[in-house]
Design a protein around this motif. Structure first.
Motif, mmCIF file in Angstrom:
data_model
loop_
_atom_site.group_PDB
_atom_site.id
_atom_site.type_symbol
_atom_site.label_atom_id
_atom_site.label_comp_id
_atom_site.label_asym_id
_atom_site.label_seq_id
_atom_site.Cartn_x
_atom_site.Cartn_y
_atom_site.Cartn_z
ATOM 1 N N PRO A 129 3.541 8.817 4.109
ATOM 2 C CA PRO A 129 2.234 9.137 4.252
ATOM 3 C C PRO A 129 1.278 7.844 4.849
ATOM 4 N N GLY A 130 0.482 8.072 5.607
ATOM 5 C CA GLY A 130 0.116 6.981 6.164
ATOM 6 C C GLY A 130 0.934 5.899 6.781
ATOM 7 N N GLN A 131 2.268 5.908 7.170
ATOM 8 C CA GLN A 131 2.992 4.975 7.662
ATOM 9 C C GLN A 131 2.908 5.108 9.105
ATOM 10 N N SER A 132 2.622 4.103 10.013
ATOM 11 C CA SER A 132 2.727 4.248 11.381
ATOM 12 C C SER A 132 4.201 3.809 11.983
ATOM 13 N N PRO A 185 3.189 11.923 8.791
ATOM 14 C CA PRO A 185 3.215 11.343 10.115
ATOM 15 C C PRO A 185 3.738 12.796 11.151
ATOM 16 N N PRO A 186 3.499 13.123 12.206
ATOM 17 C CA PRO A 186 3.612 14.089 12.890
ATOM 18 C C PRO A 186 5.300 14.006 13.404
ATOM 19 N N SER A 206 0.859 -1.209 0.071
ATOM 20 C CA SER A 206 -0.215 0.133 0.205
ATOM 21 C C SER A 206 0.786 1.375 0.033
ATOM 22 N N LEU A 207 2.101 1.213 0.713
ATOM 23 C CA LEU A 207 2.948 2.310 0.835
ATOM 24 C C LEU A 207 3.524 2.483 -0.597
ATOM 25 N N LEU A 208 4.111 1.311 -1.257
ATOM 26 C CA LEU A 208 4.637 1.302 -2.610
ATOM 27 C C LEU A 208 3.915 1.888 -3.497
ATOM 28 N N ARG A 209 2.562 1.683 -3.401
ATOM 29 C CA ARG A 209 1.677 2.348 -4.426
ATOM 30 C C ARG A 209 1.704 3.847 -4.252
ATOM 31 N N ILE A 210 1.332 4.247 -2.968
ATOM 32 C CA ILE A 210 1.490 5.734 -2.616
ATOM 33 C C ILE A 210 2.939 6.372 -3.283
#
Length: 231
Positions: A165-168, A212-213, A127-131
């Protein structure tokens, strides 16, 4: 004898990733071939200045050097050896996008003298690779990595990116541990930087809340130091 490091830039990609501001662009197969011919001429011409040097490091960067045919990389190496004094134990690195490699190309590269691969994985999460706009999946990376090991590549770097983006924090820790389990010789871990002129800049420059903050970014950095030091 004085030593010399040679960097060879291949400015082509299948398409630019969403975060990338490097000098690269898509190109036809004919344009890539024309570039390689020009590159070989420049290797020959520049060699006149370095007759007293021994080459101990060669690095193919980009762009995506592995977008070229294996035979084209081999031609560059052959030209380099013809006109420079390349040390028999020189480290010869090629940056590789897993989406542009297969076992046959790896065999050609190994025979041509490439003895270190730098694989641009970035994340183990599809999912992150697609982003990011990457052209490969984690499974495709694993296949390339396995093929490379079976063919005798014993010096492999893996590139990873954090603060995506979107990574925890948990996503990042899982990525690090998955890659460490593969036992690469080197890991390059970078924190995402939003560069002007990129799709990420257009999307996130005015909306940092979508990333991420800062405290989580710092925690990923400290986790990277801790987890890698433990290994």
């Amino acid at each position: 004898m004085k030593t010399l490091s040679v960097y060879i830039h291949i400015p082509f990609c299948v398409h630019k990733c969403n975060y990338c501001d490097f000098l690269s662009a898509p190109a036809t197969e004919a344009a890539r071939k024309q570039y390689v011919e020009a590159l070989k001429r420049e290797i020959m011409q520049e060699s006149l200045q370095y007759k007293e040097y021994s080459v101990d490091t060669v690095f193919f960067g980009g762009g995506t050097p592995s977008i070229l045919k294996g035979e084209e990389i081999a031609e560059c190496m052959e030209t380099l050896r013809q006109y420079y004094q390349v040390s028999p134990d020189a480290e010869v690195t090629l940056e590789m996008n897993p989406g542009t490699a297969d076992r046959n190309k790896l065999q050609i590269l190994k025979k041509a003298g490439i003895n270190r691969l730098s694989l641009g994985l970035q994340s183990t999460e599809d999912s992150l690779l697609r982003i990011l706009g990457r052209i490969h999946t984690y499974e495709e990376f694993l296949q390339v990595y396995q093929d490379a090991r079976e063919l005798g590549f014993d010096n492999i770097n893996i590139d990873l990116m954090s603060s995506l983006p979107g990574q925890s924090i948990q996503d990042w820790e899982k990525t690090l541990k998955k890659v460490l389990a593969l036992e690469p010789e080197h890991i390059s871990a970078y924190s995402l930087i939003i560069e002007e002129g990129t799709p990420f800049y257009e999307k996130y420059a005015d909306h940092p809340e979508l990333l991420p903050p800062e405290d989580e970014e710092r925690q990923m950095y400290y986790d990277t130091k801790r987890i890698l030091a433990e290994q």
